[in-house]
Design a protein around this motif. Sequence first.
Motif, PDB file in Angstrom:
ATOM      1  N   MET A 182       0.520  -0.815   0.435  1.00 23.13           N
ATOM      2  CA  MET A 182      -0.242   0.007   0.139  1.00 23.13           C
ATOM      3  C   MET A 182       0.850   1.215  -0.234  1.00 23.13           C
ATOM      4  O   MET A 182       0.325   1.881  -0.891  1.00 23.13           O
ATOM      5  N   SER A 183       1.573   1.580   0.833  1.00 21.41           N
ATOM      6  CA  SER A 183       2.714   2.667   0.448  1.00 21.41           C
ATOM      7  C   SER A 183       3.397   3.061  -0.188  1.00 21.41           C
ATOM      8  O   SER A 183       3.484   3.741  -0.489  1.00 21.41           O
ATOM      9  N   ILE A 185       1.877   1.844  -3.605  1.00 26.00           N
ATOM     10  CA  ILE A 185       0.722   1.864  -4.958  1.00 26.00           C
ATOM     11  C   ILE A 185       0.302   2.941  -4.715  1.00 26.00           C
ATOM     12  O   ILE A 185      -0.091   4.126  -5.428  1.00 26.00           O
ATOM     13  N   ARG A 186       0.600   4.214  -2.888  1.00 24.95           N
ATOM     14  CA  ARG A 186      -0.314   5.126  -2.778  1.00 24.95           C
ATOM     15  C   ARG A 186       0.556   6.440  -3.283  1.00 24.95           C
ATOM     16  O   ARG A 186      -0.336   8.045  -3.915  1.00 24.95           O
ATOM     17  N   ARG A 187       1.565   6.111  -4.395  1.00 23.28           N
ATOM     18  CA  ARG A 187       2.548   7.444  -4.255  1.00 23.28           C
ATOM     19  C   ARG A 187       1.967   7.623  -6.013  1.00 23.28           C
ATOM     20  O   ARG A 187       2.474   8.612  -6.584  1.00 23.28           O
ATOM     21  N   CYS A 191      -2.034   4.253 -10.194  1.00 28.40           N
ATOM     22  CA  CYS A 191      -1.835   3.324  -9.205  1.00 28.40           C
ATOM     23  C   CYS A 191      -2.909   2.815  -7.516  1.00 28.40           C
ATOM     24  O   CYS A 191      -3.555   1.734  -8.203  1.00 28.40           O
ATOM     25  N   ARG A 192      -3.153   4.626  -7.679  1.00 24.66           N
ATOM     26  CA  ARG A 192      -3.366   4.466  -6.032  1.00 24.66           C
ATOM     27  C   ARG A 192      -5.022   3.763  -6.575  1.00 24.66           C
ATOM     28  O   ARG A 192      -6.131   3.612  -5.943  1.00 24.66           O
ATOM     29  N   ASP A 193      -5.714   4.727  -7.839  1.00 23.97           N
ATOM     30  CA  ASP A 193      -7.036   4.223  -7.986  1.00 23.97           C
ATOM     31  C   ASP A 193      -7.522   3.032  -7.938  1.00 23.97           C
ATOM     32  O   ASP A 193      -9.169   2.925  -8.276  1.00 23.97           O
ATOM     33  N   LEU A 196      -6.136   0.879  -5.012  1.00 20.55           N
ATOM     34  CA  LEU A 196      -6.672   1.447  -3.190  1.00 20.55           C
ATOM     35  C   LEU A 196      -8.735   2.373  -3.888  1.00 20.55           C
ATOM     36  O   LEU A 196      -8.344   3.654  -3.287  1.00 20.55           O
ATOM     37  N   GLY A 199      -9.322   4.990  -1.465  1.00 26.64           N
ATOM     38  CA  GLY A 199      -8.168   5.256  -0.564  1.00 26.64           C
ATOM     39  C   GLY A 199      -7.513   4.108  -0.185  1.00 26.64           C
ATOM     40  O   GLY A 199      -7.043   4.068   1.230  1.00 26.64           O
TER      41      GLY A 199
END
Length: 533
Positions: A182-183, A185-187, A191-193, A196, A199
């Motif tokens: 997760m750490s 992916i969220r960057r 990829c975050r969309d 996650l 979120g």
Amino acid sequence: MPVVDIRSPNLSRSIEFRRKLTRSEGGIVVAQNRLAAHIGTEVLRAGGTAVDAALAASFAIGVLEPWMSGIGGVGAMLVRSPDGAVIAIDAGARSPRGLDPAEFPLVEGRDGDLFGWPNVLEDRNVTGARSVGVPGLVAGLAAAHRRFGRMPWRDLVLPAATIAAEGPIVDHHTMLWIAQEMSRIRRDPACRDRFLPGGLPPSAPAAVSGKVARLPTPALAETLRLLAEAGPDAFYRGDLGRALAEDVRTAGGWLSMEDLAAFTAVVEPAATEPYRGHSLHFVPALNGGVTVAMMMREYAHAFTPTASAPDRASFLAAAEAMAKAWTYRFEKLGDGAERTLPSCTTHLSVVDRDGTCVALTQTLLSAFGSAMVSPRTGILLNNGINWFDPRPGRVNSIAPDKKALANYSPMVMTGPGDDVVAIGGSGGRKILPAVFQALSFIADSDWPLDAAIAAPRIDSSAPPTIVADARLPADVVAALGERWPTVLAERIGHPAHFTNLGAVRRRGGVNEGFVEPYHAWADAVAEGDALFA
């Protein structure tokens, strides 16, 4: 020195999944996802070759298991024909021509990814657009199809497009992988969309709801439909490739249309190494196969088994052989340097009813690769630059237009007689010692395929440390601990301390398949098997 025990007291001793060896006179597809394997066997049933089945499963598993592989990645394949010829297809990563090594300055510490390299500023060699190498997988699959395929290309790609449009089902396995990364992916916004929603990692609803959670990827579905209809040139010379390259460059990377257009998969006879009456076949250059072959050569020279099963002496000799092979690999192997034995991810294995065998390993390198998704194409990109040593002046240092020293190790072992084994695995450097040991168990102890894959083994992928399977006899673990720093660990799915192996075997006209018994999704599916039996 004391053995370090990292086992969890909360894990049941009966954690092993009970799997049976799959046997059939028809074809078998082995994959780390049952649906992907089933798609491959449907191709076999429709008259496709083992290579056709491998391609269909390859495209599908890239959607179903995106943290491991996909069309933004790379790979290598071995094809063993019924006449005995073994062909290697190398679609490994290259660095972009415009890459600037100065953009990877070292900082204090070591990274926490697969290889423990010295830290690079902002993890640029691991995460984000700068870490992206030229994706070669589609070119490799296309080369295999031109030479060995029978079914139309579009029919092999479209099932993956359908899965992407619907979205793979979210279950505990999906949740674990996404939460674990997760750490990273969220960057990246795209990829975050994708991974996650809202979120947070997606979760599976309770069964009583009658619902399933999915992760649809419409942009990737459209990309796969275009790839199916227009063919692989769309990826390397068309608008699809242009959009992909522009997205990477907009995000700060170097991938260009020139890089894509220049990429060519290498098709050549496999390298061959004898081993105690058997022949080992592997992809010749810049992957793990050459090091697996060296491990087996060193082991054969230094040790002759006298017991019917691996024992204390054999494990010690195997560890010594691995140590020598790792030293050679780290000091000598790299693009432009020595590539052969000194005078050397997700995996699919397929066998068809005619006896063609395929070993295909494909990867994004790290879990979720670069953790960058191309917004316009939906493609999750590899982080192939992480295969290079970030320290300057080394044989495998980061440089432009250079081929990466990868770890995937598809192997084929033939003999004696008509015996053929096609094997490989996932897990970075852990693949090499696992493939070596499984093949030696088969060749030296005449073990069946399932026993060789399920047996306790050791991992030496972070020398000098040895990670020992907790099921090994106490005297073996103690002896290892006297010679090397040794860690005792369980064979479990998460965290994966050992490689996930998969293989097919053909003897006397009968095919067999078996997968890692600790991997919840993996399966060996025979031609004609129902998806839900």
